[in-house]
Motif scaffolding. Structure first.
Motif, PDB file in Angstrom:
ATOM      1  N   ASP A  47       9.028   1.282  -0.566  1.00  0.00           N
ATOM      2  CA  ASP A  47       9.988   0.834   0.620  1.00  0.00           C
ATOM      3  C   ASP A  47       8.894   0.882   1.795  1.00  0.00           C
ATOM      4  O   ASP A  47       9.225  -0.374   2.857  1.00  0.00           O
ATOM      5  N   LYS A  48       8.182   1.632   2.143  1.00  0.00           N
ATOM      6  CA  LYS A  48       7.446   1.673   3.423  1.00  0.00           C
ATOM      7  C   LYS A  48       6.181   0.928   3.443  1.00  0.00           C
ATOM      8  O   LYS A  48       5.348   1.135   4.102  1.00  0.00           O
ATOM      9  N   ALA A  49       6.007   0.576   2.008  1.00  0.00           N
ATOM     10  CA  ALA A  49       4.773  -0.207   1.658  1.00  0.00           C
ATOM     11  C   ALA A  49       3.339   0.275   1.886  1.00  0.00           C
ATOM     12  O   ALA A  49       2.531  -0.288   2.282  1.00  0.00           O
ATOM     13  N   LEU A  50       3.339   1.670   1.388  1.00  0.00           N
ATOM     14  CA  LEU A  50       2.130   2.071   1.646  1.00  0.00           C
ATOM     15  C   LEU A  50       1.063   1.796   0.462  1.00  0.00           C
ATOM     16  O   LEU A  50      -0.105   1.462   0.695  1.00  0.00           O
ATOM     17  N   LEU A  51       1.688   1.417  -0.581  1.00  0.00           N
ATOM     18  CA  LEU A  51       1.028   0.697  -1.705  1.00  0.00           C
ATOM     19  C   LEU A  51       1.216  -0.829  -1.699  1.00  0.00           C
ATOM     20  O   LEU A  51       0.417  -1.600  -2.504  1.00  0.00           O
ATOM     21  N   HIS A  52       2.100  -1.410  -0.676  1.00  0.00           N
ATOM     22  CA  HIS A  52       2.376  -2.930  -0.661  1.00  0.00           C
ATOM     23  C   HIS A  52       2.584  -3.465  -2.059  1.00  0.00           C
ATOM     24  O   HIS A  52       2.084  -4.221  -2.540  1.00  0.00           O
ATOM     25  N   THR A  53       3.360  -2.629  -2.767  1.00  0.00           N
ATOM     26  CA  THR A  53       4.091  -3.261  -4.032  1.00  0.00           C
ATOM     27  C   THR A  53       4.639  -4.489  -4.318  1.00  0.00           C
ATOM     28  O   THR A  53       4.383  -5.117  -5.260  1.00  0.00           O
ATOM     29  N   ALA A  54       5.003  -5.105  -3.265  1.00  0.00           N
ATOM     30  CA  ALA A  54       5.675  -6.545  -3.185  1.00  0.00           C
ATOM     31  C   ALA A  54       4.402  -7.562  -3.277  1.00  0.00           C
ATOM     32  O   ALA A  54       4.473  -8.458  -4.002  1.00  0.00           O
ATOM     33  N   GLU A  55       3.356  -7.341  -2.532  1.00  0.00           N
ATOM     34  CA  GLU A  55       2.097  -7.963  -2.438  1.00  0.00           C
ATOM     35  C   GLU A  55       1.226  -7.677  -3.738  1.00  0.00           C
ATOM     36  O   GLU A  55       0.721  -8.589  -4.327  1.00  0.00           O
ATOM     37  N   HIS A  56       1.073  -6.243  -4.153  1.00  0.00           N
ATOM     38  CA  HIS A  56       0.293  -6.128  -5.152  1.00  0.00           C
ATOM     39  C   HIS A  56       1.196  -5.065  -6.096  1.00  0.00           C
ATOM     40  O   HIS A  56       1.054  -3.777  -5.978  1.00  0.00           O
ATOM     41  N   PRO A  57       1.871  -5.732  -6.991  1.00  0.00           N
ATOM     42  CA  PRO A  57       2.598  -4.926  -8.079  1.00  0.00           C
ATOM     43  C   PRO A  57       1.994  -4.304  -8.706  1.00  0.00           C
ATOM     44  O   PRO A  57       2.496  -3.294  -9.582  1.00  0.00           O
ATOM     45  N   THR A  58       0.622  -4.471  -9.431  1.00  0.00           N
ATOM     46  CA  THR A  58      -0.188  -3.883 -10.376  1.00  0.00           C
ATOM     47  C   THR A  58      -1.273  -3.163  -9.687  1.00  0.00           C
ATOM     48  O   THR A  58      -2.002  -3.640  -8.559  1.00  0.00           O
ATOM     49  N   ILE A  59      -1.793  -2.157 -10.540  1.00  0.00           N
ATOM     50  CA  ILE A  59      -3.024  -1.381 -10.396  1.00  0.00           C
ATOM     51  C   ILE A  59      -3.872  -1.535 -11.555  1.00  0.00           C
ATOM     52  O   ILE A  59      -3.154  -1.397 -12.710  1.00  0.00           O
ATOM     53  N   THR A  60      -4.930  -2.096 -11.317  1.00  0.00           N
ATOM     54  CA  THR A  60      -5.861  -2.453 -12.590  1.00  0.00           C
ATOM     55  C   THR A  60      -7.140  -1.666 -12.758  1.00  0.00           C
ATOM     56  O   THR A  60      -7.445  -1.224 -11.772  1.00  0.00           O
ATOM     57  N   PHE A  61      -7.429  -1.417 -13.892  1.00  0.00           N
ATOM     58  CA  PHE A  61      -8.706  -0.610 -14.237  1.00  0.00           C
ATOM     59  C   PHE A  61      -9.391  -1.426 -15.215  1.00  0.00           C
ATOM     60  O   PHE A  61      -8.908  -1.750 -16.350  1.00  0.00           O
ATOM     61  N   ARG A  62     -10.797  -1.908 -15.228  1.00  0.00           N
ATOM     62  CA  ARG A  62     -11.478  -2.239 -16.147  1.00  0.00           C
ATOM     63  C   ARG A  62     -13.008  -1.635 -16.201  1.00  0.00           C
ATOM     64  O   ARG A  62     -13.705  -1.481 -15.349  1.00  0.00           O
TER      65      ARG A  62
END
Length: 145
Positions: A47-62
């Motif tokens: 909600d307070k966009a610490l992770l900005h989930t609306a803009e960056h909905p995923t976290i990836t690792f390669r």
């Protein structure tokens, strides 16, 4: 791609929904972590966009390198959070039944995340946090030719 017995030929790719992250436990601090605190932290992450989930909905690792055995391994690679990519190391252990458990230490500020704080700082997350995962069953991708 997991090549049993030859970790150098293996690779790992993982995608996590940023909004699915949860704080499971806390240690130290002035105030014990309650279930209500955990729920508020989860709400704040999105909600307070610490992770900005609306803009960056995923976290990836390669992965860039896999070493060890299925019972004790280390995976180095590129972790992308909030559109920023930095190196990360994942440590893990497996049991004979296919269950894998692992962890990585992440410094939030490296990825532009301001650590959560509440109650005038009486409750706060450290900048350096440990992320943990558990995988019940791996389905290897087709090995490259």
């Amino acid at each position: 791609v997991v090549v049993v017995g030859d970790p150098d030929r293996s690779s790992v790719s993982a995608t996590v929904e940023a909004g699915s992250l949860e704080v499971r436990e806390g240690t130290g601090g002035l105030k014990a972590l309650t279930d209500a605190d955990r729920a508020e932290i989860k709400r704040t992450l999105g909600d307070k966009a610490l992770l900005h989930t609306a803009e960056h909905p995923t976290i990836t690792f390669r992965s860039t390198r896999v070493t060890g055995t299925p019972q004790s391994f280390e995976i180095t690679g590129d972790l992308t959070i909030k559109g920023r990519t930095h190196p990360a190391t994942v440590h893990g252990k497996g049991n004979g039944d296919g269950l894998l458990r692992g962890w990585a230490t992440v410094t939030q500020s490296t990825w532009g995340i301001k650590p959560y704080t509440a109650f005038l700082g009486a409750l706060r997350l450290a900048d350096e946090v440990q992320m943990e995962f558990e995988v019940a069953r791996l389905e290897p991708a087709d090995a490259p030719p």
